[in-house]
Design a protein around this motif. Structure first.
Motif, short mmCIF file in Angstrom:
data_model
loop_
_atom_site.label_atom_id
_atom_site.label_comp_id
_atom_site.label_asym_id
_atom_site.label_seq_id
_atom_site.Cartn_x
_atom_site.Cartn_y
_atom_site.Cartn_z
N GLY A 161 34.92 52.99 29.80
CA GLY A 161 34.25 52.27 28.93
C GLY A 161 32.64 52.79 29.04
N ALA A 162 32.21 53.84 29.36
CA ALA A 162 30.99 54.29 29.54
C ALA A 162 30.28 54.45 28.37
CB ALA A 162 30.83 55.49 30.46
N ASP A 163 28.90 54.17 28.04
CA ASP A 163 28.21 54.18 26.96
C ASP A 163 27.30 55.57 26.57
OD1 ASP A 163 26.06 53.93 28.79
OD2 ASP A 163 25.16 52.40 27.86
N GLY A 164 27.56 56.29 27.51
CA GLY A 164 26.86 57.52 27.72
C GLY A 164 27.02 58.27 28.99
N LEU A 165 26.03 59.29 29.29
CA LEU A 165 25.98 59.88 30.62
C LEU A 165 24.65 59.64 31.10
CD1 LEU A 165 27.34 63.38 29.62
CD2 LEU A 165 28.39 61.47 30.13
#
Length: 391
Positions: free
Chosen positions: A34-38
């Motif tokens: 569930g990461a929103d980005g890097l």
């Protein structure tokens, strides 16, 4: 996940096959969790360095990465390998294993990774700063830098950490986020101020809370106590971070007043001790999991000075990094009256099961892993007690 234009172009293969493979893995992990980005990282530490651990399949994977032009873009270090590169004959290592182990180290080196091969890279080689995002894969080391330095890393696997090192980024989830670094339980610790007691404390707590984030009161560990606690908690309960009141950089950042309080004292340490000890006599005594620091080398040499090893049927290994071994020549001289001081290796990732079946250690982490990874019965005691076995 939201990717920048540059990240998307890497994913599209515009920066080469090695970078593309790396970002594919990082993005896949990010989507799972569930990461929103890097997020950019400042360093990486890689596991999967021993031939015993990764085998021929891992060797082929590394060859594919090198052939694809993979190069790390941030300072990166390597975990212990399966043998001392200079003294592997003393470890009963076979020629075929040695040849493949050297090949693995060379492949990592071709990708720009420092082949220091230590589980304590934070001890002078790879030292993150407070607030740095990093991608570390060694369970004790990542817990230590989360807890004692205040850098931010998840419990990375070997391929994930390598991919992050190549990309210079990792997925922004888990312990990279402040809210996920909050304690989940308070530990009131009432233990003797010894290194082995701190290892038993980590074992007891890891067994009880499994995967949570403990907040300790009643102890003030230094590096040596901190690393042995981190190692034991990671092995016994997959703990990737802990707080120590007055020690952890973030200890004041969270309210613990409403958390459950667990008392750990003599009974809990005794229970942990009893569960780990399964051997009455041993063939090998292995010290240095995690790797011995300079302070520990000095203390062990002082303990050994003037004593004699009388049992020839028991070997003793002392495990540290090449950096520490080279800085402690007088300590090494004294210690090697008892057994070799081995660099850049560890009893857990060495193929000791081909030679030994009963191993002693002062490390609760090793006490957990030796039965499962090395088919050993175990004696887990303080160093002073272990020396009585051979005198």
């Amino acid at each position: 996940m939201d990717l920048t234009k540059e990240e998307q172009s890497i994913l599209d293969g515009e920066f080469g096959e090695g970078a593309q493979k790396a970002i594919e893995l990082i993005v896949a992990l990010g989507k799972i969790y569930g990461a929103d980005g890097l997020v950019d990282i400042t360093s990486a530490h890689l596991s999967g360095a021993s031939y015993k651990t990764i085998g021929d399949g891992g060797l082929l994977y590394l060859e594919d990465m090198v052939n694809g032009g993979a190069k790390v873009t941030v300072p990166s270090t390597l975990n212990p390998v399966g043998m001392d590169r200079k003294r592997w004959n003393e470890m009963h290592i076979k020629d075929d294993f040695a040849e493949k182990q050297i090949r693995i180290i060379d492949l990592y080196g071709k990708m720009g990774i420092q082949t220091t091969c230590s589980c304590t890279p934070y001890d002078g080689v790879n030292v993150p700063k407070l607030g740095d995002h990093v991608a570390w894969a060694e369970s004790s080391a990542l817990s230590y830098v989360n807890s004692f330095i205040g850098a931010r890393t998840n419990r990375e696997g070997g391929p994930g950490a390598l991919a992050a090192a190549i990309l210079g980024k990792t997925a922004n989830y888990g312990l990279h986020l402040k809210e996920n670094r909050a304690p989940t339980v308070v530990i009131d610790a009432d233990i003797p101020d010894t290194l082995f007691s701190h290892s038993l404390l980590g074992q007891a707590v890891g067994s009880v809370i499994g995967g949570g984030i403990p907040y300790y009161r009643g102890i003030k560990p230094g590096m040596e106590e901190g690393k042995t606690m981190a190692a034991a908690m990671a092995a016994a309960g997959a703990v990737a971070m802990f707080h120590v009141e007055g020690v952890t950089p973030e200890w004041k950042d969270f309210d613990v007043s409403e958390l459950e309080v667990v008392h750990i004292g003599k009974k809990e340490l005794d229970d942990a001790y009893d569960k780990l000890n399964t051997a009455d006599d041993v063939q090998l005594i292995a010290i240095g999991c995690p790797h011995l620091t300079e302070k520990e080398m000095h203390e062990i040499a002082s303990l050994l000075k003037g004593r004699k090893k009388r049992r020839t049927d028991v070997e003793i290994w002392f495990c540290t990094s090449e950096r520490v071994r080279s800085k402690c020549p007088e300590d090494v001289r004294i210690m090697e009256e008892f057994g070799p001081v081995l660099a850049d290796t560890c009893m857990v990732v060495s193929p000791i099961e081909g030679t030994f079946s009963r191993t002693a250690t002062n490390s609760c982490k090793a006490g957990n892993y030796l039965p499962t990874l090395c088919s050993q019965k175990v004696m887990c005691k303080d160093i002073a007690e272990l020396l009585k076995v051979v005198e």
